[in-house]
Scaffold this motif. Structure first.
Motif, mmCIF file in Angstrom:
data_model
loop_
_atom_site.group_PDB
_atom_site.id
_atom_site.type_symbol
_atom_site.label_atom_id
_atom_site.label_comp_id
_atom_site.label_asym_id
_atom_site.label_seq_id
_atom_site.Cartn_x
_atom_site.Cartn_y
_atom_site.Cartn_z
ATOM 1 N N MET A 1 0.845 -1.195 0.000
ATOM 2 C CA MET A 1 0.000 0.000 0.000
ATOM 3 C C MET A 1 0.881 1.245 0.000
ATOM 4 S SD MET A 1 -2.995 1.058 2.692
ATOM 5 C CE MET A 1 -3.952 2.542 2.433
ATOM 6 N N LYS A 2 0.571 2.190 -0.855
ATOM 7 C CA LYS A 2 1.383 3.391 -0.981
ATOM 8 C C LYS A 2 1.205 4.306 0.231
ATOM 9 C CE LYS A 2 1.647 3.621 -6.038
ATOM 10 N NZ LYS A 2 1.407 4.451 -7.230
ATOM 11 N N LYS A 3 2.305 4.943 0.606
ATOM 12 C CA LYS A 3 2.281 5.908 1.694
ATOM 13 C C LYS A 3 1.953 7.277 1.102
ATOM 14 C CE LYS A 3 5.164 7.599 5.513
ATOM 15 N NZ LYS A 3 4.378 6.983 6.604
ATOM 16 N N ILE A 4 0.955 7.944 1.659
ATOM 17 C CA ILE A 4 0.539 9.252 1.154
ATOM 18 C C ILE A 4 0.982 10.334 2.134
ATOM 19 C CG2 ILE A 4 -1.404 10.708 0.502
ATOM 20 C CD1 ILE A 4 -2.898 8.190 -0.320
ATOM 21 N N ILE A 5 1.721 11.292 1.634
ATOM 22 C CA ILE A 5 2.274 12.354 2.466
ATOM 23 C C ILE A 5 1.872 13.705 1.887
ATOM 24 C CG2 ILE A 5 4.376 13.368 3.418
ATOM 25 C CD1 ILE A 5 5.718 10.657 3.071
ATOM 26 N N ARG A 6 1.340 14.580 2.738
ATOM 27 C CA ARG A 6 0.997 15.937 2.290
ATOM 28 C C ARG A 6 2.287 16.753 2.150
ATOM 29 N NH1 ARG A 6 -3.591 18.999 1.775
ATOM 30 N NH2 ARG A 6 -4.212 16.951 0.950
ATOM 31 N N ILE A 7 2.566 17.146 0.916
ATOM 32 C CA ILE A 7 3.772 17.902 0.630
ATOM 33 C C ILE A 7 3.465 19.395 0.533
ATOM 34 C CG2 ILE A 7 5.720 18.211 -0.943
ATOM 35 C CD1 ILE A 7 5.693 15.533 0.446
ATOM 36 N N TRP A 8 2.530 19.735 -0.336
ATOM 37 C CA TRP A 8 2.234 21.150 -0.595
ATOM 38 C C TRP A 8 0.894 21.524 0.001
ATOM 39 C CZ3 TRP A 8 6.785 22.410 -1.523
ATOM 40 C CH2 TRP A 8 7.601 21.725 -2.415
ATOM 41 N N ASP A 9 0.920 22.506 0.887
ATOM 42 C CA ASP A 9 -0.326 22.977 1.484
ATOM 43 C C ASP A 9 -1.132 23.759 0.447
ATOM 44 O OD1 ASP A 9 0.708 25.629 1.402
ATOM 45 O OD2 ASP A 9 1.687 25.340 3.323
ATOM 46 N N LEU A 10 -2.391 24.006 0.772
ATOM 47 C CA LEU A 10 -3.266 24.707 -0.168
ATOM 48 C C LEU A 10 -2.752 26.100 -0.512
ATOM 49 C CD1 LEU A 10 -5.879 24.644 -1.822
ATOM 50 C CD2 LEU A 10 -7.078 25.544 0.200
ATOM 51 N N PRO A 11 -2.276 26.890 0.463
ATOM 52 C CA PRO A 11 -1.748 28.212 0.103
ATOM 53 C C PRO A 11 -0.625 28.164 -0.930
ATOM 54 C CG PRO A 11 -2.125 28.115 2.454
ATOM 55 C CD PRO A 11 -2.345 26.725 1.934
ATOM 56 N N ILE A 12 0.287 27.189 -0.806
ATOM 57 C CA ILE A 12 1.378 27.078 -1.780
ATOM 58 C C ILE A 12 0.835 26.694 -3.144
ATOM 59 C CG2 ILE A 12 3.262 25.526 -2.473
ATOM 60 C CD1 ILE A 12 4.243 27.742 -0.790
ATOM 61 N N ARG A 13 -0.115 25.775 -3.166
ATOM 62 C CA ARG A 13 -0.680 25.347 -4.453
ATOM 63 C C ARG A 13 -1.408 26.488 -5.142
ATOM 64 N NH1 ARG A 13 -4.386 20.925 -2.813
ATOM 65 N NH2 ARG A 13 -3.792 21.311 -0.663
ATOM 66 N N ILE A 182 4.159 7.501 -2.078
ATOM 67 C CA ILE A 182 5.435 6.796 -2.005
ATOM 68 C C ILE A 182 5.170 5.299 -2.007
ATOM 69 C CG2 ILE A 182 7.582 6.479 -0.741
ATOM 70 C CD1 ILE A 182 7.179 9.313 -1.728
ATOM 71 N N ASP A 183 5.660 4.623 -3.020
ATOM 72 C CA ASP A 183 5.529 3.169 -3.078
ATOM 73 C C ASP A 183 6.432 2.538 -2.026
ATOM 74 O OD1 ASP A 183 6.330 0.353 -4.305
ATOM 75 O OD2 ASP A 183 4.454 0.980 -5.262
ATOM 76 N N PRO A 184 5.961 1.467 -1.358
ATOM 77 C CA PRO A 184 6.802 0.808 -0.323
ATOM 78 C C PRO A 184 8.189 0.434 -0.820
ATOM 79 C CG PRO A 184 4.569 -0.046 -0.243
ATOM 80 C CD PRO A 184 4.634 0.854 -1.454
ATOM 81 N N SER A 185 8.289 0.068 -2.093
ATOM 82 C CA SER A 185 9.599 -0.318 -2.633
ATOM 83 C C SER A 185 10.550 0.863 -2.766
ATOM 84 C CB SER A 185 9.412 -0.969 -4.007
ATOM 85 O OG SER A 185 8.861 -0.045 -4.940
#
Length: 226
Positions: A1-13, A182-185
């Motif tokens: 299962m892929k790991k999901i990480i918040r990188i860019w907040d809404l203000p930056i986007r 992020i894929d586990p591999s």
């Protein structure tokens, strides 16, 4: 299962895509000329407000938006170029330099526009406060910096294509949705501490960003219209 990480907040986007829109408007209107120069000036003011906001957000924003967390040291850049540094969630060292160059060049273009005067269709709101010789310098910088901006934008687009085509990494999607998968591999490529660095993107951050941008817009609007 892929790991999901918040990188860019809404203000930056929102900053990123609003800047794209206003830069396109600025390039189009300056080539049209005539009455379109009024829109060109308004677009320039919006760009300047966005750049000022990004600078502040680079100190007080979410984790991956802060300069201290992505501006590389000389050693870090050297290790990256030698392929000895771990993968990063946000901007890599070269990408970081590209971002800084774009912020500087776009900001320079907006600031010099405030002092520009072509004696025909447009006079920047601050041109009246400096000498004609100074205005001529700002005009020259504003003109030639166009080429610098086009070059930096071309490099930016080429980098996006390169990562998509050859590294199978989509740089556009995270800037749209905010998250990186992020894929586990692939987790071994990153530092364990890095994988735990989500950018906060809650109501408090978004409200703070809105208030900050509003204050910048009001103050800038006051000075350019007085």
């Amino acid at each position: 299962m892929k790991k999901i990480i918040r990188i860019w907040d809404l203000p930056i986007r929102l900053f990123h895509w609003a800047l794209v829109v206003f830069i396109i408007i600025s390039f189009i209107t300056v080539n049209i000329g005539g009455d379109a120069m009024a829109l060109h000036a308004l677009s320039g003011y919006c760009i300047l407000a966005l750049i000022i906001f990004r600078i502040f957000w680079g100190f007080f924003g979410s984790h991956h938006a802060r300069f201290i967390n992505f501006v590389p040291s000389p050693r870090g850049l050297y290790q990256y170029l030698k392929g000895q540094s771990p993968a990063v969630l946000g901007h890599n060292p070269l990408g970081s330099l590209s971002v800084l160059a774009l912020i500087f060049a776009v900001g320079l273009q907006a600031v010099t526009g405030l002092f520009s005067n072509d004696d025909i269709l447009f006079e920047g709101p601050f041109a009246q406060y400096v000498s004609n010789a100074t205005v001529a310098i700002f005009n020259s910088i504003h003109h030639w910096n166009d080429l610098v901006l086009l070059g930096l934008i071309a490099v930016h687009l080429c980098a996006i294509f390169y990562y998509q085509r050859f590294r199978r990494e989509n740089l556009i999607k995270p800037m749209l949705v905010g998250d990186k998968e992020i894929d586990p591999s692939e987790e071994a490529k990153y530092l364990p501490a890095g994988l735990g660095q989500d950018s906060k993107d809650g109501a408090w951050q978004r409200g703070t960003a809105l208030l900050l941008l509003s204050l910048i817009a009001v103050i800038l609007g006051y000075f350019v219209t007085r």
